[in-house]
Design a protein around this motif. Structure first.
Motif, mmCIF file in Angstrom:
data_model
loop_
_atom_site.group_PDB
_atom_site.id
_atom_site.type_symbol
_atom_site.label_atom_id
_atom_site.label_comp_id
_atom_site.label_asym_id
_atom_site.label_seq_id
_atom_site.Cartn_x
_atom_site.Cartn_y
_atom_site.Cartn_z
ATOM 1 N N ASP A 131 45.278 44.345 43.944
ATOM 2 C CA ASP A 131 44.540 43.790 42.662
ATOM 3 C C ASP A 131 44.758 43.216 41.410
ATOM 4 O O ASP A 131 44.199 42.808 40.970
ATOM 5 C CB ASP A 131 43.293 45.044 42.480
ATOM 6 C CG ASP A 131 42.779 45.378 43.739
ATOM 7 O OD1 ASP A 131 43.068 44.802 44.710
ATOM 8 O OD2 ASP A 131 41.923 46.460 43.655
ATOM 9 N N THR A 139 44.173 39.657 40.337
ATOM 10 C CA THR A 139 42.678 39.335 40.119
ATOM 11 C C THR A 139 42.159 40.247 38.903
ATOM 12 O O THR A 139 40.916 39.928 38.705
ATOM 13 C CB THR A 139 42.013 39.432 41.277
ATOM 14 O OG1 THR A 139 41.887 40.623 41.771
ATOM 15 C CG2 THR A 139 42.398 38.345 42.494
ATOM 16 N N TYR A 140 43.109 40.949 38.109
ATOM 17 C CA TYR A 140 42.274 41.984 37.335
ATOM 18 C C TYR A 140 41.713 41.268 36.133
ATOM 19 O O TYR A 140 40.510 41.549 35.856
ATOM 20 C CB TYR A 140 43.765 42.649 36.823
ATOM 21 C CG TYR A 140 43.179 43.794 35.794
ATOM 22 C CD1 TYR A 140 42.599 44.746 35.981
ATOM 23 C CD2 TYR A 140 43.616 43.357 34.355
ATOM 24 C CE1 TYR A 140 42.035 45.740 34.945
ATOM 25 C CE2 TYR A 140 43.063 44.089 33.315
ATOM 26 C CZ TYR A 140 42.744 45.285 33.583
ATOM 27 O OH TYR A 140 42.214 46.206 32.563
ATOM 28 N N LYS A 143 40.457 38.241 36.258
ATOM 29 C CA LYS A 143 39.244 37.395 36.534
ATOM 30 C C LYS A 143 38.035 38.211 36.657
ATOM 31 O O LYS A 143 36.900 37.933 36.285
ATOM 32 C CB LYS A 143 39.597 36.797 38.037
ATOM 33 C CG LYS A 143 38.555 36.124 38.493
ATOM 34 C CD LYS A 143 38.858 35.445 39.797
ATOM 35 C CE LYS A 143 38.088 34.257 40.242
ATOM 36 N NZ LYS A 143 38.516 33.639 41.373
ATOM 37 N N GLU A 144 38.332 39.573 37.335
ATOM 38 C CA GLU A 144 37.235 40.714 37.227
ATOM 39 C C GLU A 144 36.878 41.111 35.994
ATOM 40 O O GLU A 144 35.443 41.348 35.595
ATOM 41 C CB GLU A 144 37.589 41.745 38.302
ATOM 42 C CG GLU A 144 37.855 41.069 39.827
ATOM 43 C CD GLU A 144 38.048 42.146 40.758
ATOM 44 O OE1 GLU A 144 37.214 43.107 41.097
ATOM 45 O OE2 GLU A 144 39.266 42.295 41.117
ATOM 46 N N GLY A 177 34.221 39.121 34.164
ATOM 47 C CA GLY A 177 33.049 38.882 34.753
ATOM 48 C C GLY A 177 32.916 37.881 35.872
ATOM 49 O O GLY A 177 31.807 37.583 36.315
ATOM 50 N N TYR A 178 33.974 37.224 36.258
ATOM 51 C CA TYR A 178 34.208 36.658 37.539
ATOM 52 C C TYR A 178 34.153 37.375 38.706
ATOM 53 O O TYR A 178 34.861 38.260 38.862
ATOM 54 C CB TYR A 178 35.468 35.508 37.610
ATOM 55 C CG TYR A 178 35.475 34.430 36.536
ATOM 56 C CD1 TYR A 178 34.839 33.264 36.569
ATOM 57 C CD2 TYR A 178 36.153 34.714 35.304
ATOM 58 C CE1 TYR A 178 35.004 32.435 35.590
ATOM 59 C CE2 TYR A 178 36.021 33.828 34.261
ATOM 60 C CZ TYR A 178 35.531 32.722 34.488
ATOM 61 O OH TYR A 178 35.628 31.554 33.427
ATOM 62 N N ASP A 179 33.337 36.865 39.767
ATOM 63 C CA ASP A 179 33.627 37.556 41.005
ATOM 64 C C ASP A 179 34.767 36.501 41.762
ATOM 65 O O ASP A 179 35.197 35.590 41.357
ATOM 66 C CB ASP A 179 32.422 37.596 42.169
ATOM 67 C CG ASP A 179 32.071 36.181 42.752
ATOM 68 O OD1 ASP A 179 32.695 35.325 43.037
ATOM 69 O OD2 ASP A 179 30.682 35.899 42.691
ATOM 70 N N LEU A 180 35.222 37.185 42.785
ATOM 71 C CA LEU A 180 36.673 36.617 43.265
ATOM 72 C C LEU A 180 36.431 35.234 43.704
ATOM 73 O O LEU A 180 37.495 34.644 44.162
ATOM 74 C CB LEU A 180 37.139 37.611 44.490
ATOM 75 C CG LEU A 180 37.558 38.814 43.713
ATOM 76 C CD1 LEU A 180 38.473 39.836 44.976
ATOM 77 C CD2 LEU A 180 38.821 38.929 42.667
ATOM 78 N N THR A 206 37.783 30.126 37.735
ATOM 79 C CA THR A 206 37.916 30.474 36.397
ATOM 80 C C THR A 206 37.901 29.263 35.350
ATOM 81 O O THR A 206 38.375 28.095 35.799
ATOM 82 C CB THR A 206 39.157 31.265 36.462
ATOM 83 O OG1 THR A 206 40.324 30.407 36.552
ATOM 84 C CG2 THR A 206 39.148 32.506 37.245
#
Length: 116
Positions: free
Chosen positions: A90, A93-94, A96-97, A100-103, A107
């Protein structure tokens, strides 16, 4: 809080180190955590104008890994091996999440999302 040195940055993880040592499981998480800190130090020492763009994403990746461990260590249900596995799967994508972005979302153009 502004971090002004490597020492200040590393000392921010002292609580995590103490929790890892108290868990006293296999020692794998302690080794993994220490390896990340050593790699961070090596990357910082080797950074130059020529390699900045290659090294910064690696530094961001280590920061993401250390922060994931910080979050996951609080859950006693996770074994050391599970924490390492989740962290490795993970960390890229740390941020990014965290932002507040979903995968599936694209971005903004930022160094923060350039993790390796």
């Amino acid at each position: 809080m502004r971090i002004a040195s490597k020492e200040e940055y590393v000392s921010g993880f002292n609580m995590v180190v103490n929790i890892i040592k108290k868990r006293n499981e296999s020692g794998n998480l302690d080794s993994y955590f220490t390896k990340q800190l050593i790699e961070l130090g090596d990357l910082i020492e080797s950074i130059s104008e020529e390699n900045f763009w290659q090294i910064l994403p690696e530094i961001l990746g280590i920061d993401a890994k250390l922060n994931l461990i910080t979050e996951l260590i609080r859950f006693e249900d996770f074994s050391e091996e599970e924490i390492i596995r989740i962290t490795e799967s993970d960390y890229s994508t740390y941020y990014k999440e965290l932002c507040g972005y979903d995968l599936s979302m694209k971005t903004k153009h930022s160094l923060l999302f350039n993790v390796s």
